[in-house]
Design an enzyme around this catalytic site. Structure first.
Site, PDB file in Angstrom:
ATOM      1  N   PRO A   2       0.843  -1.217   0.000  1.00 13.76           N
ATOM      2  CA  PRO A   2       0.000   0.000   0.000  1.00 13.76           C
ATOM      3  C   PRO A   2       0.871   1.256   0.000  1.00 13.76           C
ATOM      4  O   PRO A   2       1.828   1.348   0.760  1.00 13.76           O
ATOM      5  CB  PRO A   2      -0.797  -0.105   1.302  1.00 13.76           C
ATOM      6  CG  PRO A   2      -0.750  -1.545   1.667  1.00 13.76           C
ATOM      7  CD  PRO A   2       0.573  -2.053   1.171  1.00 13.76           C
ATOM      8  N   GLU A   3       0.559   2.186  -0.898  1.00 14.51           N
ATOM      9  CA  GLU A   3       1.297   3.441  -0.997  1.00 14.51           C
ATOM     10  C   GLU A   3       0.332   4.568  -0.627  1.00 14.51           C
ATOM     11  O   GLU A   3      -0.767   4.307  -0.145  1.00 14.51           O
ATOM     12  CB  GLU A   3       1.870   3.591  -2.415  1.00 14.51           C
ATOM     13  CG  GLU A   3       2.760   2.403  -2.815  1.00 14.51           C
ATOM     14  CD  GLU A   3       3.331   2.497  -4.226  1.00 14.51           C
ATOM     15  OE1 GLU A   3       3.568   3.622  -4.707  1.00 14.51           O
ATOM     16  OE2 GLU A   3       3.545   1.437  -4.847  1.00 14.51           O
ATOM     17  N   HIS A  92      -5.058 -14.684  10.157  1.00  9.24           N
ATOM     18  CA  HIS A  92      -4.247 -13.520   9.817  1.00  9.24           C
ATOM     19  C   HIS A  92      -4.665 -12.266  10.590  1.00  9.24           C
ATOM     20  O   HIS A  92      -4.118 -11.192  10.384  1.00  9.24           O
ATOM     21  CB  HIS A  92      -4.322 -13.244   8.316  1.00  9.24           C
ATOM     22  CG  HIS A  92      -3.802 -14.382   7.483  1.00  9.24           C
ATOM     23  ND1 HIS A  92      -2.524 -14.862   7.625  1.00  9.24           N
ATOM     24  CD2 HIS A  92      -4.405 -15.145   6.542  1.00  9.24           C
ATOM     25  CE1 HIS A  92      -2.346 -15.882   6.792  1.00  9.24           C
ATOM     26  NE2 HIS A  92      -3.482 -16.075   6.131  1.00  9.24           N
ATOM     27  N   ARG A 112       1.690 -11.141   5.807  1.00 10.06           N
ATOM     28  CA  ARG A 112       3.157 -11.169   5.927  1.00 10.06           C
ATOM     29  C   ARG A 112       3.654 -10.732   7.303  1.00 10.06           C
ATOM     30  O   ARG A 112       4.836 -10.858   7.604  1.00 10.06           O
ATOM     31  CB  ARG A 112       3.783 -10.289   4.841  1.00 10.06           C
ATOM     32  CG  ARG A 112       3.464 -10.724   3.410  1.00 10.06           C
ATOM     33  CD  ARG A 112       4.264 -11.930   2.976  1.00 10.06           C
ATOM     34  NE  ARG A 112       5.690 -11.656   2.941  1.00 10.06           N
ATOM     35  CZ  ARG A 112       6.349 -11.135   1.903  1.00 10.06           C
ATOM     36  NH1 ARG A 112       5.698 -10.812   0.803  1.00 10.06           N
ATOM     37  NH2 ARG A 112       7.647 -10.933   1.942  1.00 10.06           N
TER      38      ARG A 112
END
Ligand SMILES: [Zn+2]
Length: 272
Positions: A2-3, A92, A112
């Site tokens: 994500p940016e 998660h 992750r």
């Protein structure tokens, strides 16, 4: 992954749904998600109200009442979702923030596990200074960008990815911006003249704003707080288009390594 556009879109959605809500119970299933540590974090935030959201670069800050503040960084695959309180946590889901008096909760998921939710000692501004983050990519002035690019010996791609130079750009948007400006990612940042930097800065803003309007880019994991994917991936001109014809000249897009990152480039349009 994500940016800036993805974090901005997330912020805008959350702003309409969590401001004014107080944090009730907090459940932590993966200790490293919460900084400085789960006990300290949970003790400090329980009972505090979300008052304001503020984004800087890829960071999202939650301002709480009584001068509390949290910083969220999604890293590669982090997600912050507003879900029904009764929804079971999957494997998660690392943190659940229950909202007092509401039937929803904020959950932090991260496949992750690199994303972090941090309790700040001071204000977001202080945190931004300590991290030496550059100006936000939507707000930076051309003259400042020119000065910072002028004093590095690195490539333009490496400089734009450096969050201390300009905050908010990652691999996807940097490739898209450089293609639109017909600048090789391997070009030395310091070789751009003021006119080129001014044009680059306009394109940075234009690409980021277009991506915000399309709710960001979803290549793999990004979703907003409602679980919706972005749609800017349909507008990408080079990123993830290796081997496909350049939309300007037809030459196949190639993937090279620059600054240790996979970089997508048209060898003709971005020859120099
Ligand atoms: Zn081309």
């Amino acid at each position: 992954m994500p940016e800036l556009p993805e974090v901005e879109h997330l912020a805008r959605g959350l702003e309409t749904r969590i401001l004014g809500a107080a944090i009730g119970d907090v459940r932590c299933h993966f200790a490293a998600s919460l900084e400085p540590d789960p006990r300290c974090f949970i003790d400090a935030v329980r009972g505090r109200t979300f008052e304001k959201l503020h984004r800087h670069g890829k960071y999202l800050f939650f301002l709480l009442d009584r001068n509390g503040a949290l910083a969220l960084h999604l890293r590669m695959t982090g997600q912050l979702l507003l879900v029904p309180e009764t929804q079971a946590a999957d494997k998660h889901t690392h943190v659940e923030l229950l909202l007092a008096g509401r039937d929803t909760k904020l959950v932090f998921r991260d496949v992750r596990k690199f994303g972090r939710l941090r309790l700040l000692d001071g204000s977001p501004e202080q945190f931004i200074r300590e991290k030496k983050l550059g100006d936000d990519a939507l707000k930076i002035y051309a003259r400042r960008l020119q000065r910072l690019l002028g004093k590095t010996s690195r490539t333009i791609k490496a400089a734009l990815l450096d969050q201390r130079v300009i905050a908010g750009l990652g691999n996807i948007y940097t490739d898209e911006i450089l293609f639109r400006e017909a600048i090789s990612p391997l070009r030395r940042a310091a070789s751009l003249d003021p006119e080129q930097v001014a044009s680059l800065r306009r394109t940075i803003r234009a690409v980021l704003q277009a991506a915000i309007r399309r709710n960001g880019t979803t290549i793999s994991d990004y979703v907003d707080d409602q679980g919706h994917s972005g749609s800017y991936q349909g507008s990408l001109l080079v990123y993830s288009r290796t081997g496909l014809p350049c939309k300007r000249c037809g030459t196949p897009i190639v993937r090279i390594q620059v600054a240790g990152r996979s970089t997508h480039v048209c060898p003709v349009c971005q020859a120099s």
